[in-house]
Design an enzyme around this catalytic site. Sequence first.
Site, short mmCIF file in Angstrom:
data_model
loop_
_atom_site.label_atom_id
_atom_site.label_comp_id
_atom_site.label_asym_id
_atom_site.label_seq_id
_atom_site.Cartn_x
_atom_site.Cartn_y
_atom_site.Cartn_z
N CYS A 2 -31.75 -91.41 67.45
CA CYS A 2 -31.91 -90.38 68.48
C CYS A 2 -33.33 -90.39 69.01
O CYS A 2 -34.30 -90.48 68.28
CB CYS A 2 -31.59 -88.98 67.98
SG CYS A 2 -29.89 -88.76 67.51
N ARG A 27 -34.89 -97.26 68.88
CA ARG A 27 -34.56 -96.40 67.73
C ARG A 27 -33.07 -96.47 67.38
O ARG A 27 -32.67 -96.10 66.29
CB ARG A 27 -34.94 -94.95 68.05
CG ARG A 27 -36.43 -94.74 68.17
CD ARG A 27 -36.75 -93.39 68.75
NE ARG A 27 -36.46 -92.30 67.85
CZ ARG A 27 -37.31 -91.79 66.97
NH1 ARG A 27 -38.52 -92.29 66.86
NH2 ARG A 27 -36.97 -90.77 66.21
N TRP A 73 -27.63 -91.14 68.55
CA TRP A 73 -27.01 -92.01 67.54
C TRP A 73 -26.02 -91.12 66.80
O TRP A 73 -26.41 -90.18 66.12
CB TRP A 73 -28.08 -92.55 66.60
CG TRP A 73 -27.58 -93.60 65.65
CD1 TRP A 73 -27.47 -94.93 65.89
CD2 TRP A 73 -27.13 -93.40 64.30
NE1 TRP A 73 -26.98 -95.58 64.79
CE2 TRP A 73 -26.76 -94.65 63.79
CE3 TRP A 73 -27.00 -92.28 63.49
CZ2 TRP A 73 -26.28 -94.84 62.51
CZ3 TRP A 73 -26.51 -92.46 62.20
CH2 TRP A 73 -26.16 -93.73 61.72
N ASN A 97 -32.75 -84.19 67.56
CA ASN A 97 -32.79 -85.33 66.62
C ASN A 97 -32.79 -84.74 65.22
O ASN A 97 -33.62 -83.90 64.91
CB ASN A 97 -34.06 -86.15 66.88
CG ASN A 97 -34.24 -87.25 65.84
OD1 ASN A 97 -33.32 -87.58 65.10
ND2 ASN A 97 -35.43 -87.81 65.79
N GLY A 98 -31.85 -85.16 64.39
CA GLY A 98 -31.78 -84.64 63.02
C GLY A 98 -30.36 -84.24 62.68
O GLY A 98 -29.41 -84.60 63.38
N GLU A 476 -33.29 -109.87 50.95
CA GLU A 476 -33.76 -109.66 52.32
C GLU A 476 -33.15 -110.69 53.28
O GLU A 476 -32.78 -110.36 54.40
CB GLU A 476 -35.29 -109.71 52.35
CG GLU A 476 -35.92 -109.55 53.73
CD GLU A 476 -35.58 -108.25 54.46
OE1 GLU A 476 -34.96 -107.36 53.86
OE2 GLU A 476 -35.91 -108.15 55.65
N LYS A 480 -31.00 -109.53 56.51
CA LYS A 480 -31.38 -109.95 57.87
C LYS A 480 -30.19 -110.55 58.59
O LYS A 480 -29.91 -110.23 59.73
CB LYS A 480 -32.51 -110.97 57.72
CG LYS A 480 -33.61 -111.00 58.69
CD LYS A 480 -34.58 -109.86 58.77
CE LYS A 480 -34.08 -108.52 58.48
NZ LYS A 480 -34.89 -107.43 58.26
N GLU A 483 -27.22 -107.83 59.24
CA GLU A 483 -27.46 -106.72 60.17
C GLU A 483 -27.46 -107.16 61.63
O GLU A 483 -27.08 -106.39 62.50
CB GLU A 483 -28.71 -105.92 59.82
CG GLU A 483 -30.03 -106.62 60.05
CD GLU A 483 -31.23 -105.75 59.70
OE1 GLU A 483 -31.18 -104.52 59.86
OE2 GLU A 483 -32.25 -106.33 59.27
N HIS A 499 -19.72 -115.14 36.78
CA HIS A 499 -19.07 -113.99 36.17
C HIS A 499 -18.14 -113.28 37.15
O HIS A 499 -17.81 -112.12 36.95
CB HIS A 499 -20.12 -113.04 35.60
CG HIS A 499 -20.94 -113.68 34.52
ND1 HIS A 499 -20.43 -113.98 33.27
CD2 HIS A 499 -22.21 -114.19 34.53
CE1 HIS A 499 -21.36 -114.59 32.55
NE2 HIS A 499 -22.44 -114.74 33.30
N LYS A 596 -33.36 -97.80 64.33
CA LYS A 596 -34.63 -98.30 63.81
C LYS A 596 -35.24 -97.31 62.83
O LYS A 596 -35.78 -97.69 61.80
CB LYS A 596 -35.59 -98.54 64.99
CG LYS A 596 -36.96 -99.07 64.59
CD LYS A 596 -36.86 -100.50 64.12
CE LYS A 596 -38.20 -101.09 63.74
NZ LYS A 596 -38.02 -102.29 62.91
C1 AGP Z 1 -34.15 -103.75 58.11
O1 AGP Z 1 -34.14 -104.76 59.02
C2 AGP Z 1 -33.61 -102.48 58.53
N1 AGP Z 1 -33.66 -102.20 59.87
C3 AGP Z 1 -33.69 -101.32 57.55
O2 AGP Z 1 -33.16 -101.76 56.34
C4 AGP Z 1 -35.07 -100.67 57.29
O3 AGP Z 1 -35.90 -101.54 56.59
C5 AGP Z 1 -34.84 -99.34 56.54
O4 AGP Z 1 -34.04 -98.51 57.33
C6 AGP Z 1 -36.13 -98.65 56.18
O5 AGP Z 1 -36.84 -98.25 57.30
P1 AGP Z 1 -38.35 -97.83 57.20
O6 AGP Z 1 -39.12 -99.02 56.75
O7 AGP Z 1 -38.72 -97.39 58.58
O8 AGP Z 1 -38.45 -96.72 56.20
#
Ligand code: AGP
Length: 601
Positions: A2, A27, A73, A97-98, A476, A480, A483, A499, A596
Amino acid sequence: MCGIVGFAGKTKCIPIIYSGLEALEYRGYDSAGIAYIYNDKINIIKEKGKLINLKKKLDFDINSTIAIGHTRWATHGNANITNAHPHQVGKFTVVHNGIIENYIELKNKLSKKGYQFKSETDTEVISALLDYNYKLEKDILKAIDKTKKELIGSFALGILCSDDIKDIYALRYSSPLILASFTNGNFLASDIPAILNYTNKYIILENLEIAKINKETITIYNKDLKEVKHSYHTYNGEKSNVQKNSYEHFMLKEINEEDKVYKNTINSYFDGTLKSLNENFGFLKKYKKIDIVACGSAYHTGVIAKSLLENYANIKVYTEVASEYRYKKCFYDKDTLVILVSQSGETADTLAALRKAKNDKIKTLAIVNAIDSSIAREADYVLYTKAGPEIAVATTKAYLAQLTVFSLITLYLAYINNQLSSKEIDNIIKDIIKLPRLIKKEINNYQIYYNIADKIYENKQVFFIGRGLDYANSLEGALKLKEISYINSVAYQAGELKHGTISLIENKTPVIAIATDEVIIDKTISNIKEVKARNAYVIYVSSINPKDIFYDDFIKIEKVHPILQSILTIIPLQLLAYKVAKNNKCDIDKPRNLAKSVTVE
Ligand code: AGP
């Protein structure tokens, strides 16, 4: 997650609001809307999907000078026009937002008073509550004040009232909101990029404060409704940081900035001498136990840091995702330090974990990218990563900067705990100095990773495997890829496959096997051979040349000290994910369903 932009000024506002919303697109959102004052009335235009859909409905020439805009969002209810903000009930129009946690109770109460609701959102309830409280208080400020005391949850609000069409009101609790001004008017916004076309100076609205904004002034009322003044902060980054320049995507631009980001972060804390580390990290000496708490990629840097700090600095580390940690029993003692890692500094769960630790009187350190963000301001200590604004939802350069800070912290704590010989320290320092060149070299090798991406992009699943530090790198790499490309990619400890998971390996299933840890490499290679024997398509990622051929493709990365190695390991994985997503024609910078800055629980 948002975005809010509000403007009250002496010039046409629709272009200003729209460009502000564009700057907040990163965002994450799935609908958008604007409420503007025209002919002394509040007019609302909303549309689902991307901003371009809203743009088609807007009159950019209309002589309106006051408006609030929003990118939503979806949390409560689908992404459709009815649920899109702004929400108007009676005299009040609101963007939010929230999340309001007690909205059902409030909705029931207001329904009994005769209010009817069109949307499924918690925000519409705020508009109704404001309207109801205004009828009782007969004063806008007092109505907002009463409303804020009844809301439970997190909220940043832009508010218009049809009885006062010269002002925009703003209120915030737990979700960020900034205020700004330039010669032609005043702003409220969720984040700095929304104002950068006009000014780089901004005020941070504090929790539970209310602001009144019109074309001349910004007035701030503290939680007791007393007028207060806040000083302006200055954003010193370049504006071009928030533009794509010649790159096709922000993600690619941000990966290409990684050598510079690394240098900026190193230079902030280290001038080549251990003395400089002592000056910047000396406060860490007294902590014997560390909890690292974060979400997503930031959490993965915590997994890597755990491995480094335990193995090289001999410090006990507990790492946990923030959404679990905040509700968990924590075994603190007086020399525990809680480290919160966050790019945005606004992640709701990470912020809640920070508050939990503070509540228990435990000291907190924030490793944060966004200057003046909530996590940075509330922690006892802050170490900023110097990544600059990161726009792509998938973090790359900010992740690398977080790893850089953890590498320096590990070096410092290993040194003061006498865990490294002076020869080893000298070698690490040499590696620190040569790393920018190696980072650039890896980025420039992109064609190697792109060729591999071209071979695997049509697969429905991809596995990442590794042991120890390389398992952390796998986490990671897998995040990547999934997502941004929507391919089901999962990371496993290499030794754990047999396992259960190995049953998923079929002919040509891509397995990205990471092996940079010399101590355990032979064990990892045995596990790789097990999947190869089942006809997996093996992409071997290593800093060590293999003795025989058990892979289909080999990504050779430069070898540096393990304290620094993960900084290099992640780069091919980021570029591989990028190209897979590109081949699949995915919305790389704004992947579906993602935001974001995750400002809700
Ligand atoms: C990673 O590419 C993501 N977009 C996500 O996992 C991100 O790292 C996570 O939401 C944490 O965000 P922040 O670092 O702003 O706290």
